[in-house]
Scaffold this active site. Sequence first.
Site, PDB file in Angstrom:
ATOM      1  CB  CYS A 113     -14.560  49.860  55.478  1.00  0.00           C
ATOM      2  SG  CYS A 113     -15.806  50.642  55.107  1.00  0.00           S
ATOM      3  CG  HIS A 114     -15.508  51.148  50.655  1.00  0.00           C
ATOM      4  ND1 HIS A 114     -16.264  51.606  51.958  1.00  0.00           N
ATOM      5  CD2 HIS A 114     -16.244  51.213  49.710  1.00  0.00           C
ATOM      6  CE1 HIS A 114     -17.543  51.574  51.466  1.00  0.00           C
ATOM      7  NE2 HIS A 114     -17.703  51.331  50.108  1.00  0.00           N
TER       8      HIS A 114
END
Length: 185
Positions: A113-114
């Site tokens: 994800c991030h």
Amino acid sequence: MTDELRGKKVAILATDGVERIEVEEPRGALHAAGAETELVSLHDGQISARQSDLEPAGTFPVDRQVADASVNDYDALLLPGGTMNPDQLRTDSDAVAFARAFVEGGKPVAAICHGPWTLAEAGVLSGRRLTSWPSIRTDLRNAGAEVVDEEVVVDRNLTSSRGPQDLPVFCTTMVDQFAKALQPA
């Protein structure tokens, strides 16, 4: 339960705002493979988790502060996402140095994800191929990475995935890559 990671210790680098499922599912896969995990964070006590970045989703106890952690104490690193989590990590010099040391030392790293945002700040993505949440892909490209839209990407010691929808394949690939990298030479 398998034992391919028995006796191995994995650091989970996270802070407040971490996406709960991106800690729980990978941690569960690591434990099922026999690994020990420690949550390493910016502060002691507990960190707050989120669901879909918006909803409070409980807390996780912190095992060690990153300022007091040594890469030598761990065999691998997990970087979960959530927007607020890596946005804070990438502004902390100890967290950035910790992540950088894993990549530069050739130890296996998994980011979802991030999570790769911290690696961009660490300056270790030039010439690397990876994936991430769509909103940080320009940042990763600006850090020199080749960014693709695939559910999981393995480039040397770095495994990456786009987000929660990819957790099943991410967890399996992470365990496989960690086990392969940590086999005795």
